[in-house]
Scaffold this motif. Structure first.
Motif, short mmCIF file in Angstrom:
data_model
loop_
_atom_site.label_atom_id
_atom_site.label_comp_id
_atom_site.label_asym_id
_atom_site.label_seq_id
_atom_site.Cartn_x
_atom_site.Cartn_y
_atom_site.Cartn_z
N GLY A 177 0.84 -1.19 0.00
CA GLY A 177 0.00 0.00 0.00
C GLY A 177 0.87 1.24 0.00
N GLY A 178 0.70 2.08 0.99
CA GLY A 178 1.51 3.29 1.11
C GLY A 178 2.59 3.18 2.16
N ASN A 179 2.95 1.95 2.57
CA ASN A 179 3.92 1.76 3.63
C ASN A 179 5.16 1.05 3.11
N ASP A 184 5.81 5.42 6.67
CA ASP A 184 4.67 5.78 5.82
C ASP A 184 5.20 6.61 4.66
N LEU A 185 5.02 6.11 3.44
CA LEU A 185 5.60 6.75 2.27
C LEU A 185 4.74 7.85 1.69
N VAL A 216 9.23 4.70 -4.77
CA VAL A 216 8.91 5.51 -3.60
C VAL A 216 8.30 6.84 -4.02
N ASN A 217 8.82 7.41 -5.13
CA ASN A 217 8.24 8.66 -5.65
C ASN A 217 6.79 8.47 -6.05
N ASN A 218 6.50 7.38 -6.75
CA ASN A 218 5.13 7.13 -7.19
C ASN A 218 4.19 6.92 -6.00
N ILE A 219 4.68 6.18 -4.99
CA ILE A 219 3.84 5.93 -3.82
C ILE A 219 3.62 7.21 -3.03
N SER A 220 4.64 8.03 -2.92
CA SER A 220 4.50 9.27 -2.15
C SER A 220 3.47 10.20 -2.77
N ARG A 221 3.26 10.11 -4.09
CA ARG A 221 2.23 10.93 -4.76
C ARG A 221 0.86 10.24 -4.74
N GLN A 278 1.05 6.43 15.31
CA GLN A 278 2.10 7.39 15.62
C GLN A 278 2.89 7.83 14.39
N GLU A 279 3.14 6.88 13.46
CA GLU A 279 3.97 7.19 12.30
C GLU A 279 3.14 7.33 11.02
N ASN A 280 2.13 6.49 10.86
CA ASN A 280 1.30 6.51 9.67
C ASN A 280 -0.01 7.20 10.01
#
Length: 669
Positions: A305-307, A323-324, A369-374, A572-574
């Motif tokens: 997912g986004g992690n 969390d990305l 990581v770039n694609n997931i961060s967007r 806490q993080e995500n």
């Protein structure tokens, strides 16, 4: 040597001539050899009997062991139903054979071992006893004759002579009786030894014949069809094994026939795929070991997912590292490493430096990581969106020196291993973290607690909620004239799009750590069982309840009263992860009040989880303020306008003169 006769003559026993003594010594020698041979033969037969008894015990243990195959929980035991049923049939057959072996052992004991023991104890022991008695009687007769022979020629004592004569007669009679019994026993022994040698073997042979006859009836008549089917099944399995072995050999040859470039690092011939939204592989992560010293650990990383997840070698499951979403990634120059890149959280407080094995892996990890961060992975067609946006990430793969100034916050190397999350701000406004050492996971959640990954609505409830006259829940907060009084009294109504991840029973409801631990276990369980599909739902928060609504049918999947929610917090993080704990009652023990039970529910949202927690906290404040109309009016006036939809209604307090805040009673953010 004197001639050996077949028997001792009883009429020569009184004379006790040297010839009779010589013949007696032959019989005694024969008796001694027979005694030694009988002892050796008895030991051998007892060994045969012991082996047969052990055979019975072994077959009984074999039968039990065959039945235990079904009870073994083999990790790869699926598809063994035919083997289990076949082994059960074999166990039944072996059990019947065991009864035959036990019966054979009993027959050997009765008809082989016991007759030989009886011969040794009765006949040979009798011969030995009579020999001793005969020897004593002979010695006494010789002593009496010596005394009689010493009678003086002069001055004869008639009384002494009469006593000695009487003693000689008594000892001679006693010797004669002992010799007759001894001779008779030695003569009878020549016949008894023949019977004693043949009778045990006759019993042994008859027992074996009976055993084999019953064994033939069991094996031949009852098991011919069964053994034929088992033989056919084993041949079929062997054929499958041969085919699979040949296929594996072919695959092995193909895999070994590749060029050496496959084994050479950083010799990738494939082009870089810059549209990936999922990536996995081994990376080196830099961890600080001192003030200036660092160490690199090789771990397995993958995205879910986004992690960004991490799983050490040999671990059962992975844990979340970062969390990305909205994170930043850039290539960095390390003083002693190539292909290094850095991932930084949106707040800048958490960052890590990773090293890829090759240039292609290095660029693909950065692009992924770039694609997931967007948040491209949340779209309907992520690859098409990535291609349309031309995710080349040229700036990201351009290295910068690792000594350049970055965002505030030092890298958090503790996030390299699963479960190393740092404590952060909680989404629950009314629950504070107590100081002291954190509780153990066993104190929060019992080990082995089952996890529910979806909420299935029973068909009966679905029909009841969609019958005529039933009210469909409006997820957007608009009101109708025919709404129930419960919805009219609701002063807050906001809907969030969430995805249910899982729920499980927990041990306490007064600690936010239980939500974090439940979230960790749910994510780990999904990773172990490869459960990545989630169902989107609408979480509606009102001033009275929390409801999970199906967006397609508007059917309420599950609903909780707000008073039942005893704890809620965002991760806490995500920030996209949040959960809450619901308190219930367990009346299984017969208690009138019922023991309190707690269940944790974990969700993933498109928006920040803290917004949901803030709304739940606001709903609790409204519920508390309903007790005081003035406090409620003051709270409604001071309610901040936030992103989302709120429905603020004037409570029917009977005071129509207060019109100061009527303009703010209904608003939409």
């Amino acid at each position: 040597m004197p001639a050996v006769h077949n028997k001792l003559h009883l009429d020569e026993a009184l004379q006790d001539s040297p010839q009779s003594r010589s013949l007696l010594s032959v019989f005694e020698e024969d008796s001694g050899m027979l005694t030694d041979y009988t002892n050796q033969l008895l030991q051998t037969m007892q060994r045969v009997f012991g082996a047969q008894s052990e055979m019975g015990l072994a077959t009984e243990q074999l039968s039990r062991q065959l039945l235990d195959y079904e009870k073994k929980n083999f990790a790869l035991g699926k598809g063994d139903e035919e083997v289990i049923s076949t082994l059960q049939n074999f166990a039944k057959t072996v059990g019947e054979l065991n009864s035959l072996h036990c019966e054979l052992a009993n027959q050997m004991a009765d008809s082989m071992v016991f007759p030989l023991i009886r011969f040794r104890e009765r006949d040979l022991t009798e011969i030995s006893t009579l020999k001793e008695i005969f020897g004593i009687a002979t010695d006494e007769h010789e002593a009496a004759m010596v005394k009689y022979s010493r009678l003086p020629k002069k001055k004869e004592n008639e009384k002494l002579k009469a006593d000695l004569v009487k003693e000689v007669a008594y000892t001679r009679r006693k010797q004669h009786q002992a010799s007759l019994q001894y001779y008779c026993s030695l003569n009878a022994l020549q016949y008894r030894k023949r019977v004693a040698m043949l009778e045990p073997m006759l019993g042994y042979s008859q027992a074996q014949v009976g055993f084999f006859k019953r064994g033939i009836e069991l094996v031949s008549k009852k098991m011919e069809t069964f053994l034929a089917s088992v033989s056919l099944m084993t041949r079929s399995i062997q054929t499958q094994l041969d085919v699979e072995a040949e296929a594996m050999r072919m695959t092995q040859r193909e895999l070994l026939s590749v060029e050496d470039i496959v084994y050479t690092p950083d010799k990738d011939t494939e082009t870089v795929n810059r549209t990936l939204i999922q990536k996995s592989g081994y990376l080196n992560i830099r961890n600080k070991t001192g003030l200036v010293s660092t160490a690199w650990d090789r771990l397995y990383f993958f995205t879910q997912g986004g992690n960004l997840m991490c799983q050490p070698r040999g671990a059962v499951a992975g844990g979340m590292v970062l969390d990305l979403d909205n994170s930043s990634v850039m290539a960095v120059e390390c003083e002693d490493r190539r292909y290094c890149f850095q991932i930084t959280s949106p707040s800048g407080k958490t960052s890590m430096i990773l090293q890829a094995e090759s240039k292609r892996e290095y660029e693909e990890w950065i692009c992924t990581v770039n694609n997931i961060s967007r948040q491209i992975y949340l779209t309907d067609n992520p690859e098409a969106v990535a291609i349309r946006l031309n995710q080349t990430a040229i700036q990201a793969v351009t290295p910068i020196t690792s000594f350049e100034k970055r965002q505030d916050g030092s890298p958090n190397t503790d996030r390299a291993v699963p479960g190393g999350a740092q404590s952060g701000s909680s989404g629950s406004s009314d629950a504070t973290q107590k100081p002291g050492s954190p509780p153990e996971p066993e104190d929060l959640i019992a080990p082995g607690t089952p996890i529910q990954f979806d909420i299935m609505l029973p068909a009966s409830e679905f029909q009841d909620q969609n019958r005529s006259g039933g009210r469909r829940t409006n997820p957007f907060g608009e009101t109708d004239d025919d709404c129930s009084s419960e919805s009219d009294d609701s002063l807050l109504q906001q809907v969030f799009v969430v995805r249910f991840l899982g729920s499980m029973a927990v041990r306490c409801g007064n600690n936010q750590e239980v939500i974090y631990e439940a979230t960790r276990q749910v994510l780990a369980a999904r990773a172990i069982h490869n459960i990545f599909k989630t169902t989107e739902s609408h979480l509606m928060v009102t001033s009275t309840s929390l409801s999970l609504i199906d967006p397609q049918t508007q059917v309420t999947r599950i609903s909780f009263q707000l008073g039942e929610v005893c704890q809620f917090a965002a991760h806490q993080e995500n920030g996209r992860l949040m959960g809450f704990v619901v308190e219930g009652r367990d009346w299984s023990d017969g208690d009138e009040e019922g023991e309190p039970s707690y269940s944790a529910f974990v969700f993933e949202s498109n928006t920040e989880g803290e917004k949901i927690c803030y709304t739940i906290s606001l709903a609790k404040d409204i519920t508390e303020a309903k007790k005081d109309p003035e406090a409620l009016a003051q709270l409604m006036k001071s309610m901040p306008i936030t992103g989302g939809k709120f429905l603020r209604l004037d409570p029917e307090t009977g005071d129509s003169t207060d019109t100061a805040g009527q303009e703010d009673l209904e608003s939409e953010a």
